[in-house]
Design a protein around this motif. Structure first.
Motif, PDB file in Angstrom:
ATOM      1  N   TRP A   1      53.204  82.221   3.396  1.00 19.28           N
ATOM      2  CA  TRP A   1      53.064  83.396   2.546  1.00 19.28           C
ATOM      3  C   TRP A   1      51.613  83.589   2.099  1.00 19.28           C
ATOM      4  CZ3 TRP A   1      57.235  86.589   1.379  1.00 19.28           C
ATOM      5  CH2 TRP A   1      58.489  86.112   1.796  1.00 19.28           C
ATOM      6  N   PHE A   2      51.073  84.764   2.396  1.00 18.62           N
ATOM      7  CA  PHE A   2      49.745  85.173   1.915  1.00 18.62           C
ATOM      8  C   PHE A   2      48.658  84.175   2.305  1.00 18.62           C
ATOM      9  CE2 PHE A   2      52.980  86.651  -1.193  1.00 18.62           C
ATOM     10  CZ  PHE A   2      52.944  87.997  -0.854  1.00 18.62           C
ATOM     11  N   SER A   3      48.744  83.717   3.537  1.00 17.21           N
ATOM     12  CA  SER A   3      47.728  82.801   4.048  1.00 17.21           C
ATOM     13  C   SER A   3      46.500  83.580   4.497  1.00 17.21           C
ATOM     14  CB  SER A   3      48.293  82.000   5.236  1.00 17.21           C
ATOM     15  OG  SER A   3      47.268  81.294   5.903  1.00 17.21           O
ATOM     16  N   ASP A   4      45.321  83.005   4.279  1.00 15.17           N
ATOM     17  CA  ASP A   4      44.084  83.632   4.749  1.00 15.17           C
ATOM     18  C   ASP A   4      43.862  83.396   6.233  1.00 15.17           C
ATOM     19  OD1 ASP A   4      43.445  84.583   2.215  1.00 15.17           O
ATOM     20  OD2 ASP A   4      42.373  82.741   1.673  1.00 15.17           O
ATOM     21  N   GLU A   5      44.632  82.494   6.817  1.00 13.06           N
ATOM     22  CA  GLU A   5      44.392  82.091   8.193  1.00 13.06           C
ATOM     23  C   GLU A   5      45.270  82.831   9.204  1.00 13.06           C
ATOM     24  OE1 GLU A   5      44.882  77.893   8.305  1.00 13.06           O
ATOM     25  OE2 GLU A   5      43.222  77.501   6.924  1.00 13.06           O
ATOM     26  N   ALA A   6      46.448  83.258   8.795  1.00 11.61           N
ATOM     27  CA  ALA A   6      47.357  83.909   9.741  1.00 11.61           C
ATOM     28  C   ALA A   6      48.348  84.778   8.980  1.00 11.61           C
ATOM     29  CB  ALA A   6      48.108  82.858  10.560  1.00 11.61           C
ATOM     30  N   ASP A   7      48.900  85.760   9.678  1.00 14.86           N
ATOM     31  CA  ASP A   7      49.928  86.596   9.073  1.00 14.86           C
ATOM     32  C   ASP A   7      51.181  85.776   8.807  1.00 14.86           C
ATOM     33  OD1 ASP A   7      48.269  88.746   9.221  1.00 14.86           O
ATOM     34  OD2 ASP A   7      49.240  89.671  10.957  1.00 14.86           O
ATOM     35  N   GLY A   8      51.943  86.214   7.826  1.00 12.96           N
ATOM     36  CA  GLY A   8      53.192  85.558   7.472  1.00 12.96           C
ATOM     37  C   GLY A   8      54.275  86.591   7.240  1.00 12.96           C
ATOM     38  N   PRO A   9      55.366  86.205   6.596  1.00 14.22           N
ATOM     39  CA  PRO A   9      56.499  87.124   6.431  1.00 14.22           C
ATOM     40  C   PRO A   9      56.142  88.429   5.737  1.00 14.22           C
ATOM     41  CG  PRO A   9      56.746  85.128   5.077  1.00 14.22           C
ATOM     42  CD  PRO A   9      55.649  84.867   6.035  1.00 14.22           C
ATOM     43  N   TRP A  10      55.189  88.387   4.797  1.00 15.10           N
ATOM     44  CA  TRP A  10      54.818  89.636   4.129  1.00 15.10           C
ATOM     45  C   TRP A  10      54.218  90.629   5.121  1.00 15.10           C
ATOM     46  CZ3 TRP A  10      56.317  91.164  -0.496  1.00 15.10           C
ATOM     47  CH2 TRP A  10      55.732  92.322  -1.037  1.00 15.10           C
TER      48      TRP A  10
END
Length: 223
Positions: free
Chosen positions: A43-52
Motif C-alpha cells: 500500500w502506497f509504496s514509493d517503489e511500485a504500484d499497489g492495490p490503491w
C-alpha cells in the motif's frame, strides 16, 4: 474459506471472478476484502504500484466493475454476477422508470443523465457541469454514492493530475460511468427477466457456497 494473498491486479480480478463480489476495504466479513488480503507493504509504496493504484486497470479490464457497492464502501463485482446484482439493487427499474415512479430525486436524475450522456466523466467535471461548488448544489457525495449503491453508476477508471513533465502526482480522480457503457445495455439488463427477489436468491445461494461459515445476516448485509 481461506483466500490467497493478493499480489497483483490479476489476483484481484481472479478472486472477484471466483467469489463474484469483493469489498475493497475490510468490513463485517473478516478476511474478505482487498485490504485484508494484500500485504501492508503493497500500500502506497514509493517503489511500485499497489492495490490503491490497481483499481483503475482492474475497472478497465471489462472482467468486473468497481464502485461503492457495499454499505457505501467500494468494491468489485464480477462481470458474471453484475446482471443479477443490478436487477436486485435496482429492483428491476431502469433509471428513467425509477424517476417516473417518484423513487429518485431530481438531483439523482441530473447526475445520472449527465454521466450517461457523456459516457464517462471525471468527478471534478461532473461537479462542474451539475454546479456542485461553493454557492451551488450540495450533497454530491450522497447522490453519487446512492447511484452506485443502486448500480446505475460505476467508477470506470482513475486518473492522476500531471505536472509539466507529464509525471502523475497527488490523489487519483474517479471517472464515473455506467455499467451499460462498460459492458453493454443488453448484457447489464439480461437478468431483468427474473424478479429482483429471484436475483437476490441466486446471489445468496452463490455466496453461501463461497462463504459457508459466514452467517446469513452478514451475507444479506453484504448484498
Amino acid at each position: 474459506m481461506k483466500f490467497p494473498e493478493l499480489r497483483s491486479p490479476e489476483d484481484i480480478i481472479a478472486l472477484t471472478e471466483e467469489t463474484g463480489f469483493l469489498p475493497f476495504f475490510a468490513g463485517d466479513i473478516p478476511g474478505f476484502s482487498v485490504e485484508d488480503l494484500c500485504s501492508p507493504g503493497l500500500w502506497f509504496s514509493d517503489e511500485a504500484d499497489g492495490p490503491w493504484e490497481w483499481k483503475g486497470p482492474i475497472a478497465r479490464s471489462g472482467r468486473c466493475v468497481y464502485g461503492k457497492f457495499f454499505g457505501g464502501k467500494a468494491g468489485f463485482v464480477s462481470r458474471e454476477w453484475l446482471p443479477d446484482f443490478a436487477n436486485f439493487r435496482r429492483d428491476g427499474y431502469d433509471f428513467d422508470a425509477r424517476y417516473d415512479d417518484g423513487l429518485a430525486s431530481r438531483k439523482d436524475k441530473d447526475v445520472y443523465d449527465t454521466v450517461a450522456e457523456h459516457g464517462a466523466l471525471l468527478s471534478r467535471e461532473l461537479k462542474r457541469l451539475r454546479n456542485y461548488r461553493k454557492g451551488g448544489n450540495t450533497g454530491f457525495n450522497t447522490v453519487i454514492t446512492r447511484l452506485q449503491m443502486q448500480t446505475y453508476i460505476t467508477i470506470g477508471d482513475f486518473v492522476y493530475s500531471q505536472d509539466k513533465f507529464g509525471r502523475p502526482y497527488g490523489w487519483d480522480i474517479a471517472e464515473y460511468t455506467t455499467p451499460e457503457t462498460q459492458l453493454g445495455q443488453d448484457f447489464v439488463t439480461s437478468a431483468y427477466q427474473r424478479k429482483p427477489d429471484g436475483s437476490r436468491e441466486r446471489i445468496l445461494a452463490h455466496l453461501r457456497g463461497v462463504l459457508p461459515e459466514v452467517p446469513e445476516k452478514r451475507l444479506l448485509k453484504l448484498i
